[in-house]
Design a protein around this motif. Structure first.
Motif, short mmCIF file in Angstrom:
data_model
loop_
_atom_site.label_atom_id
_atom_site.label_comp_id
_atom_site.label_asym_id
_atom_site.label_seq_id
_atom_site.Cartn_x
_atom_site.Cartn_y
_atom_site.Cartn_z
N GLY A 180 0.83 -1.22 0.00
CA GLY A 180 0.00 0.00 0.00
C GLY A 180 0.85 1.25 0.00
O GLY A 180 0.55 2.24 -0.71
N GLY A 181 1.93 1.24 0.79
CA GLY A 181 2.84 2.39 0.81
C GLY A 181 3.49 2.61 -0.55
O GLY A 181 3.63 3.75 -1.01
N ALA A 182 3.89 1.53 -1.22
CA ALA A 182 4.49 1.63 -2.54
C ALA A 182 3.50 2.21 -3.55
O ALA A 182 3.87 3.03 -4.40
CB ALA A 182 4.99 0.27 -3.00
N LEU A 183 2.23 1.79 -3.46
CA LEU A 183 1.20 2.34 -4.36
C LEU A 183 1.01 3.84 -4.13
O LEU A 183 0.90 4.62 -5.08
CB LEU A 183 -0.12 1.61 -4.18
CG LEU A 183 -0.22 0.22 -4.77
CD1 LEU A 183 -1.52 -0.45 -4.34
CD2 LEU A 183 -0.15 0.30 -6.28
N VAL A 184 0.95 4.25 -2.88
CA VAL A 184 0.76 5.67 -2.56
C VAL A 184 1.94 6.48 -3.07
O VAL A 184 1.76 7.54 -3.70
CB VAL A 184 0.55 5.86 -1.04
CG1 VAL A 184 0.64 7.33 -0.65
CG2 VAL A 184 -0.77 5.27 -0.61
N ILE A 185 3.15 6.03 -2.82
CA ILE A 185 4.34 6.74 -3.29
C ILE A 185 4.36 6.81 -4.81
O ILE A 185 4.68 7.85 -5.40
CB ILE A 185 5.63 6.06 -2.74
CG1 ILE A 185 5.72 6.30 -1.23
CG2 ILE A 185 6.87 6.58 -3.44
CD1 ILE A 185 6.81 5.51 -0.54
N GLY A 186 4.01 5.71 -5.48
CA GLY A 186 3.94 5.71 -6.94
C GLY A 186 2.94 6.72 -7.47
O GLY A 186 3.21 7.43 -8.45
N ARG A 187 1.79 6.81 -6.87
CA ARG A 187 0.77 7.78 -7.32
C ARG A 187 1.23 9.21 -7.09
O ARG A 187 0.99 10.08 -7.94
CB ARG A 187 -0.55 7.52 -6.61
CG ARG A 187 -1.20 6.25 -7.07
CD ARG A 187 -2.66 6.39 -6.97
NE ARG A 187 -3.24 5.20 -7.55
CZ ARG A 187 -4.34 5.21 -8.22
NH1 ARG A 187 -4.99 6.33 -8.39
NH2 ARG A 187 -4.82 4.12 -8.72
N ILE A 188 1.85 9.44 -5.96
CA ILE A 188 2.34 10.80 -5.66
C ILE A 188 3.39 11.20 -6.69
O ILE A 188 3.37 12.32 -7.22
CB ILE A 188 2.89 10.88 -4.22
CG1 ILE A 188 1.74 10.76 -3.23
CG2 ILE A 188 3.66 12.17 -4.00
CD1 ILE A 188 2.17 10.64 -1.78
N ARG A 189 4.30 10.30 -7.01
CA ARG A 189 5.35 10.60 -8.00
C ARG A 189 4.74 10.85 -9.38
O ARG A 189 5.18 11.74 -10.11
CB ARG A 189 6.37 9.46 -8.07
CG ARG A 189 7.29 9.44 -6.88
CD ARG A 189 8.32 8.37 -7.03
NE ARG A 189 9.19 8.35 -5.86
CZ ARG A 189 10.02 7.38 -5.58
NH1 ARG A 189 10.14 6.34 -6.39
NH2 ARG A 189 10.76 7.45 -4.51
N ARG A 190 3.74 10.06 -9.78
CA ARG A 190 3.10 10.26 -11.09
C ARG A 190 2.39 11.60 -11.15
O ARG A 190 2.44 12.28 -12.18
CB ARG A 190 2.09 9.13 -11.35
CG ARG A 190 2.68 8.07 -12.26
CD ARG A 190 1.63 7.09 -12.70
NE ARG A 190 1.98 5.82 -12.06
CZ ARG A 190 1.14 4.95 -11.56
NH1 ARG A 190 -0.14 5.18 -11.62
NH2 ARG A 190 1.56 3.85 -11.00
N LYS A 191 1.72 11.98 -10.07
CA LYS A 191 1.02 13.27 -10.06
C LYS A 191 2.02 14.42 -10.16
O LYS A 191 1.74 15.43 -10.81
CB LYS A 191 0.17 13.42 -8.79
CG LYS A 191 -1.11 12.65 -8.89
CD LYS A 191 -2.02 13.00 -7.73
CE LYS A 191 -3.32 12.28 -7.90
NZ LYS A 191 -4.35 12.73 -6.99
N ARG A 192 3.18 14.28 -9.51
CA ARG A 192 4.18 15.34 -9.58
C ARG A 192 4.76 15.46 -10.99
O ARG A 192 5.04 16.56 -11.46
CB ARG A 192 5.31 15.06 -8.58
CG ARG A 192 4.90 15.38 -7.16
CD ARG A 192 6.07 15.20 -6.23
NE ARG A 192 5.64 15.41 -4.85
CZ ARG A 192 6.36 15.11 -3.81
NH1 ARG A 192 7.56 14.58 -3.97
NH2 ARG A 192 5.91 15.32 -2.61
N ARG A 193 4.96 14.29 -11.65
CA ARG A 193 5.49 14.32 -13.03
C ARG A 193 4.50 14.93 -14.00
O ARG A 193 4.86 15.64 -14.93
CB ARG A 193 5.85 12.90 -13.48
CG ARG A 193 7.23 12.48 -13.07
CD ARG A 193 7.59 11.18 -13.75
NE ARG A 193 7.90 10.23 -12.67
CZ ARG A 193 7.68 8.95 -12.70
NH1 ARG A 193 7.12 8.41 -13.74
NH2 ARG A 193 8.03 8.19 -11.72
N ASN A 194 3.23 14.59 -13.84
CA ASN A 194 2.19 15.07 -14.75
C ASN A 194 1.81 16.54 -14.50
O ASN A 194 1.20 17.16 -15.35
CB ASN A 194 0.94 14.19 -14.67
CG ASN A 194 1.22 12.78 -15.18
OD1 ASN A 194 2.15 12.58 -15.97
ND2 ASN A 194 0.42 11.84 -14.74
#
Length: 137
Positions: A122-136
């Motif tokens: 779950g932590g990995a999913l949250v971190i992945g989503r946060i990184r994608r939102k920052r890139r986009n």
């Protein structure tokens, strides 16, 4: 017509009047004279599951089997056995489910590891989503 109904009523009522012919165990409802030994016995009884009702500890259960186990524990404590020795004997006799204290046997390692793995995933999913939102963004 009355005879079959009478026999049926008698058959249904008979178990209600049944009682055990055995006397109660000596220490089932009687505390040990030594308060230290009684405290050890009671603390152990709180962690042992009733074999009959299974949803209560033997300290809280009124089942005759729980009374027998309470008596056995008190007798063994009075004889000088340690609570962990008694727990080991009960687990050997009735299986690991009798103890409310979970064990960390190799067979149960997946049960202990599953919550940690789920949190990490779950932590990995949250971190992945946060990184994608920052890139986009």
């Amino acid at each position: 017509m009355r005879a079959p109904l009478f026999l049926l009523a008698l058959a249904v009522a008979a178990p209600l009047t049944a009682q055990t012919a055995l006397p109660p165990a000596p220490y089932a409802n009687q505390q040990l004279a030594d308060p230290v030994q009684e405290r050890k016995a009671h603390e152990l009884m709180l962690t042992i599951r009733c074999v009959t009702c299974q949803s209560q500890s033997i300290a809280d259960s009124d089942a005759s089997m729980a009374a027998d186990l309470r008596s056995e524990i008190r007798a063994r404590i009075a004889a000088g056995e340690e609570p962990e020795q008694i727990r080991a004997w009960l687990i050997e006799r009735y299986g690991a489910w009798i103890s409310y204290q979970p064990t960390a046997d190799p067979i149960t390692w997946p049960l202990w590891a599953a919550p940690i793995a789920l949190l990490a995933g779950g932590g990995a999913l949250v971190i992945g989503r946060i990184r994608r939102k920052r890139r986009n963004a």
